[in-house]
Design a protein around this motif. Sequence first.
Motif, PDB file in Angstrom:
ATOM      1  N   THR A   5      -9.808   2.335   0.297  1.00  0.00           N
ATOM      2  CA  THR A   5      -9.137   3.548   0.749  1.00  0.00           C
ATOM      3  C   THR A   5      -8.952   3.763   2.230  1.00  0.00           C
ATOM      4  O   THR A   5     -10.366   4.087   2.695  1.00  0.00           O
ATOM      5  CB  THR A   5      -9.617   4.896   0.068  1.00  0.00           C
ATOM      6  OG1 THR A   5      -9.525   4.410  -1.449  1.00  0.00           O
ATOM      7  CG2 THR A   5      -8.705   5.960   0.378  1.00  0.00           C
TER       8      THR A   5
ATOM      9  N   SER B 282     -11.191   2.139  -5.936  1.00  0.00           N
ATOM     10  CA  SER B 282     -11.475   1.690  -4.136  1.00  0.00           C
ATOM     11  C   SER B 282     -12.776   1.097  -4.101  1.00  0.00           C
ATOM     12  O   SER B 282     -13.758   1.687  -4.631  1.00  0.00           O
ATOM     13  CB  SER B 282     -11.163   3.062  -3.370  1.00  0.00           C
ATOM     14  OG  SER B 282     -11.525   2.762  -2.253  1.00  0.00           O
TER      15      SER B 282
ATOM     16  N   ARG C 165      -3.644   3.624   0.090  1.00  0.00           N
ATOM     17  CA  ARG C 165      -4.277   3.342  -1.055  1.00  0.00           C
ATOM     18  C   ARG C 165      -3.492   2.028  -1.714  1.00  0.00           C
ATOM     19  O   ARG C 165      -2.180   1.883  -1.105  1.00  0.00           O
ATOM     20  CB  ARG C 165      -4.323   4.219  -2.159  1.00  0.00           C
ATOM     21  CG  ARG C 165      -5.407   5.261  -1.607  1.00  0.00           C
ATOM     22  CD  ARG C 165      -5.272   6.200  -2.818  1.00  0.00           C
ATOM     23  NE  ARG C 165      -6.242   7.371  -2.651  1.00  0.00           N
ATOM     24  CZ  ARG C 165      -6.084   8.662  -2.933  1.00  0.00           C
ATOM     25  NH1 ARG C 165      -5.205   9.106  -3.436  1.00  0.00           N
ATOM     26  NH2 ARG C 165      -7.393   9.573  -2.789  1.00  0.00           N
TER      27      ARG C 165
ATOM     28  N   SER D 189       0.948  -1.255   0.012  1.00  0.00           N
ATOM     29  CA  SER D 189      -0.023  -0.073   0.016  1.00  0.00           C
ATOM     30  C   SER D 189       0.947   1.282  -0.012  1.00  0.00           C
ATOM     31  O   SER D 189       1.911   1.040   0.252  1.00  0.00           O
ATOM     32  CB  SER D 189      -0.990  -0.043   1.229  1.00  0.00           C
ATOM     33  OG  SER D 189      -0.256  -0.093   2.398  1.00  0.00           O
TER      34      SER D 189
ATOM     35  N   ALA E 220      -5.905  -1.198   2.839  1.00  0.00           N
ATOM     36  CA  ALA E 220      -5.636  -0.731   1.371  1.00  0.00           C
ATOM     37  C   ALA E 220      -5.243  -2.049   0.736  1.00  0.00           C
ATOM     38  O   ALA E 220      -5.620  -2.073  -0.429  1.00  0.00           O
ATOM     39  CB  ALA E 220      -4.498  -0.002   1.453  1.00  0.00           C
TER      40      ALA E 220
END
Length: 183
Positions: free
Chosen positions: A85, A52, A44, A21, A80
């Motif tokens: 998100t 997402s 993310r 991530s 993530a």
Amino acid sequence: MSFSTALQFMLSLNFERFSNSTVSEVDFPGNHSQDASLSADVYRQPGREKQSRGVIVVVHGMTVTGNRDPRIINLCRALAEVGYTAVAPLIPGIQDQQIRPNSYDDVADFIQRITDNAEICPQGRIGMLGPSFSGGACLIGAAKPENIDRVSAICTIGAYASIRSVFDFFFRSNDPDEYGKTI
């Protein structure tokens, strides 16, 4: 994948570190000139920022490390990793280990700021996760009339579900938890 499935997945991995991530610090400006900006770390999955599964706000507990607590970092990285998100705001009053009404207002204000940010939260709705005292702050912040349609799910974790067992532990334990006594 549902929020609870993602949480179960993360917990089943025994708090491994997730390296796939990305994290970036984001400032969320206030709506009025006198409002201070609030900062958060946004986690993310690389290359999938626009795909997402949704936004989950993880509010840290009463710890001096705030949103940089290793447990919060690991949880956000795990979320993530499975496509969400994850947003970890810094709530100064909670980080300072103070129980003050404005901490609830800070959480409520952050809900508005993140859901108004179309780049990070295009759906305009979030899920929330809060441990211990922060779980209550999430519930109070989400219950404000201006936030009711902005929060789709809340997961709170803590012993407050059974106040009798909490008091039993604190009054009968030889080594009660200092954090818990503060709460």
